[in-house]
Design a protein around this motif. Structure first.
Motif, PDB file in Angstrom:
ATOM      1  N   GLY A  76      28.492 -98.749 -31.067  1.00 11.20           N
ATOM      2  CA  GLY A  76      28.500 -98.797 -32.533  1.00 11.20           C
ATOM      3  C   GLY A  76      28.105 -97.438 -33.089  1.00 11.20           C
ATOM      4  N   LYS A  77      27.041 -97.418 -33.909  1.00 13.57           N
ATOM      5  CA  LYS A  77      26.566 -96.162 -34.489  1.00 13.57           C
ATOM      6  C   LYS A  77      25.623 -95.419 -33.554  1.00 13.57           C
ATOM      7  CE  LYS A  77      26.776 -97.690 -39.284  1.00 13.57           C
ATOM      8  NZ  LYS A  77      26.000 -97.906 -40.513  1.00 13.57           N
ATOM      9  N   ASN A  78      25.184 -96.068 -32.510  1.00 13.54           N
ATOM     10  CA  ASN A  78      24.193 -95.483 -31.608  1.00 13.54           C
ATOM     11  C   ASN A  78      24.804 -94.981 -30.312  1.00 13.54           C
ATOM     12  OD1 ASN A  78      21.767 -96.217 -33.176  1.00 13.54           O
ATOM     13  ND2 ASN A  78      22.429 -98.312 -32.728  1.00 13.54           N
ATOM     14  N   ILE A  79      24.061 -94.115 -29.658  1.00 13.76           N
ATOM     15  CA  ILE A  79      24.436 -93.666 -28.317  1.00 13.76           C
ATOM     16  C   ILE A  79      23.371 -94.182 -27.360  1.00 13.76           C
ATOM     17  CG2 ILE A  79      24.800 -91.688 -26.798  1.00 13.76           C
ATOM     18  CD1 ILE A  79      25.775 -90.134 -29.247  1.00 13.76           C
ATOM     19  N   VAL A  80      23.827 -94.824 -26.304  1.00  7.63           N
ATOM     20  CA  VAL A  80      22.923 -95.340 -25.277  1.00  7.63           C
ATOM     21  C   VAL A  80      22.961 -94.363 -24.107  1.00  7.63           C
ATOM     22  CG1 VAL A  80      22.455 -97.237 -23.692  1.00  7.63           C
ATOM     23  CG2 VAL A  80      23.302 -97.725 -25.998  1.00  7.63           C
ATOM     24  N   TYR A  81      21.788 -93.870 -23.743  1.00 13.28           N
ATOM     25  CA  TYR A  81      21.670 -92.886 -22.663  1.00 13.28           C
ATOM     26  C   TYR A  81      21.286 -93.571 -21.366  1.00 13.28           C
ATOM     27  CZ  TYR A  81      22.052 -89.416 -26.280  1.00 13.28           C
ATOM     28  OH  TYR A  81      22.517 -88.653 -27.319  1.00 13.28           O
ATOM     29  N   SER A  82      21.880 -93.097 -20.274  1.00 21.42           N
ATOM     30  CA  SER A  82      21.620 -93.633 -18.932  1.00 21.42           C
ATOM     31  C   SER A  82      21.581 -92.475 -17.947  1.00 21.42           C
ATOM     32  CB  SER A  82      22.743 -94.579 -18.498  1.00 21.42           C
ATOM     33  OG  SER A  82      22.981 -95.570 -19.448  1.00 21.42           O
ATOM     34  N   LEU A  83      20.995 -92.719 -16.781  1.00 21.61           N
ATOM     35  CA  LEU A  83      21.062 -91.733 -15.708  1.00 21.61           C
ATOM     36  C   LEU A  83      22.510 -91.641 -15.253  1.00 21.61           C
ATOM     37  CD1 LEU A  83      17.896 -92.661 -13.622  1.00 21.61           C
ATOM     38  CD2 LEU A  83      18.144 -90.877 -15.355  1.00 21.61           C
ATOM     39  N   SER A  84      22.940 -90.442 -14.927  1.00 21.52           N
ATOM     40  CA  SER A  84      24.348 -90.219 -14.584  1.00 21.52           C
ATOM     41  C   SER A  84      24.804 -90.982 -13.357  1.00 21.52           C
ATOM     42  CB  SER A  84      24.621 -88.730 -14.369  1.00 21.52           C
ATOM     43  OG  SER A  84      24.481 -88.039 -15.571  1.00 21.52           O
ATOM     44  N   ASP A  85      23.962 -91.009 -12.337  1.00 21.81           N
ATOM     45  CA  ASP A  85      24.345 -91.703 -11.103  1.00 21.81           C
ATOM     46  C   ASP A  85      23.109 -91.968 -10.247  1.00 21.81           C
ATOM     47  OD1 ASP A  85      23.759 -89.285  -9.696  1.00 21.81           O
ATOM     48  OD2 ASP A  85      25.799 -88.587 -10.014  1.00 21.81           O
ATOM     49  N   ASP A  86      23.329 -92.585  -9.104  1.00 23.57           N
ATOM     50  CA  ASP A  86      22.219 -92.941  -8.215  1.00 23.57           C
ATOM     51  C   ASP A  86      21.511 -91.722  -7.635  1.00 23.57           C
ATOM     52  OD1 ASP A  86      22.660 -95.624  -8.630  1.00 23.57           O
ATOM     53  OD2 ASP A  86      23.856 -95.891  -6.815  1.00 23.57           O
ATOM     54  N   HIS A  87      22.184 -90.565  -7.621  1.00 24.79           N
ATOM     55  CA  HIS A  87      21.535 -89.366  -7.091  1.00 24.79           C
ATOM     56  C   HIS A  87      20.284 -89.024  -7.881  1.00 24.79           C
ATOM     57  CE1 HIS A  87      25.710 -88.325  -5.555  1.00 24.79           C
ATOM     58  NE2 HIS A  87      24.965 -88.479  -4.481  1.00 24.79           N
ATOM     59  N   VAL A  88      20.338 -89.215  -9.194  1.00 22.56           N
ATOM     60  CA  VAL A  88      19.208 -88.865 -10.049  1.00 22.56           C
ATOM     61  C   VAL A  88      18.000 -89.724  -9.703  1.00 22.56           C
ATOM     62  CG1 VAL A  88      18.401 -88.605 -12.418  1.00 22.56           C
ATOM     63  CG2 VAL A  88      20.804 -88.149 -11.871  1.00 22.56           C
ATOM     64  N   SER A  89      18.200 -91.035  -9.601  1.00 24.23           N
ATOM     65  CA  SER A  89      17.069 -91.904  -9.258  1.00 24.23           C
ATOM     66  C   SER A  89      16.582 -91.638  -7.838  1.00 24.23           C
ATOM     67  CB  SER A  89      17.436 -93.383  -9.448  1.00 24.23           C
ATOM     68  OG  SER A  89      18.582 -93.722  -8.710  1.00 24.23           O
ATOM     69  N   THR A  90      17.484 -91.263  -6.942  1.00 16.35           N
ATOM     70  CA  THR A  90      17.086 -90.933  -5.573  1.00 16.35           C
ATOM     71  C   THR A  90      16.219 -89.686  -5.540  1.00 16.35           C
ATOM     72  OG1 THR A  90      19.068 -91.959  -4.660  1.00 16.35           O
ATOM     73  CG2 THR A  90      17.950 -90.347  -3.265  1.00 16.35           C
ATOM     74  N   ILE A  91      16.591 -88.663  -6.316  1.00 16.73           N
ATOM     75  CA  ILE A  91      15.794 -87.430  -6.367  1.00 16.73           C
ATOM     76  C   ILE A  91      14.393 -87.743  -6.888  1.00 16.73           C
ATOM     77  CG2 ILE A  91      15.543 -85.180  -7.505  1.00 16.73           C
ATOM     78  CD1 ILE A  91      18.674 -85.064  -7.513  1.00 16.73           C
ATOM     79  N   ILE A  92      14.309 -88.548  -7.940  1.00 15.77           N
ATOM     80  CA  ILE A  92      13.007 -88.920  -8.495  1.00 15.77           C
ATOM     81  C   ILE A  92      12.195 -89.695  -7.469  1.00 15.77           C
ATOM     82  CG2 ILE A  92      11.844 -90.308 -10.262  1.00 15.77           C
ATOM     83  CD1 ILE A  92      14.276 -89.620 -12.109  1.00 15.77           C
ATOM     84  N   ALA A  93      12.815 -90.681  -6.829  1.00 17.16           N
ATOM     85  CA  ALA A  93      12.106 -91.488  -5.826  1.00 17.16           C
ATOM     86  C   ALA A  93      11.630 -90.641  -4.654  1.00 17.16           C
ATOM     87  CB  ALA A  93      13.007 -92.626  -5.334  1.00 17.16           C
ATOM     88  N   GLN A  94      12.475 -89.738  -4.186  1.00 17.51           N
ATOM     89  CA  GLN A  94      12.090 -88.862  -3.082  1.00 17.51           C
ATOM     90  C   GLN A  94      10.933 -87.951  -3.489  1.00 17.51           C
ATOM     91  OE1 GLN A  94      13.337 -88.546   0.229  1.00 17.51           O
ATOM     92  NE2 GLN A  94      14.141 -90.553  -0.288  1.00 17.51           N
ATOM     93  N   GLY A  95      10.969 -87.469  -4.720  1.00 23.12           N
ATOM     94  CA  GLY A  95       9.875 -86.635  -5.215  1.00 23.12           C
ATOM     95  C   GLY A  95       8.569 -87.400  -5.241  1.00 23.12           C
ATOM     96  N   PHE A  96       8.597 -88.632  -5.760  1.00 27.04           N
ATOM     97  CA  PHE A  96       7.389 -89.467  -5.761  1.00 27.04           C
ATOM     98  C   PHE A  96       6.905 -89.722  -4.342  1.00 27.04           C
ATOM     99  CE2 PHE A  96       8.405 -91.106 -10.158  1.00 27.04           C
ATOM    100  CZ  PHE A  96       7.243 -90.628 -10.736  1.00 27.04           C
ATOM    101  N   ASP A  97       7.835 -90.030  -3.443  1.00 29.89           N
ATOM    102  CA  ASP A  97       7.461 -90.261  -2.043  1.00 29.89           C
ATOM    103  C   ASP A  97       6.774 -89.034  -1.459  1.00 29.89           C
ATOM    104  OD1 ASP A  97       8.492 -92.809  -2.135  1.00 29.89           O
ATOM    105  OD2 ASP A  97      10.326 -92.325  -1.023  1.00 29.89           O
TER     106      ASP A  97
END
Length: 116
Positions: A76-97
């Motif tokens: 509609g009038k809004n833009i919904v933002y999401s992570l581009s792909d699973d690589h992004v969440s993997t990088i974050i998870a690996q960093g936390f690990d």
């Protein structure tokens, strides 16, 4: 003992990787990406959940979009933002690990307070 020499990636590729890590080096951008781990969000929802202004969030979202880490889709009038792909969440998870492996702490129990 003979050590085999590994071929280094090109300077251009190493620069691209360094630029990617610079993006991850900002706590505000990390907070935004962590918020998006749960799914798509609008700017005002991200701002509210992080206690920041929509302007500050929008500025960081542009940087994240330019780096292909976040995408936006119109709703509609809004833009919904999401992570581009699973690589992004993997990088974050690996960093936390990595940062929690020695202390044995979980993601929520991370005791270091870094200011950037």
């Amino acid at each position: 003992m003979v050590r085999t020499r590994h071929r280094l990636p090109s300077d251009e590729l190493l620069c691209d990787l360094a630029d990617l890590f610079k993006i991850f080096g900002d706590t505000t951008r990390l907070k935004i990406m962590c918020a998006l781990l749960e799914g798509g969000m609008k700017v005002n929802d991200i701002a509210e959940s992080l206690g920041m202004t929509q302007s500050a969030i929008s500025h960081q979202l542009k940087t994240l979009k330019d780096a292909n880490l976040v995408t936006g889709s119109r709703d509609g009038k809004n833009i919904v933002y999401s992570l581009s792909d699973d690589h992004v969440s993997t990088i974050i998870a690996q960093g936390f690990d990595h940062v929690t492996e020695e202390s044995g702490e979980g993601h929520e129990g991370h005791s270091h307070q870094h200011r950037h």
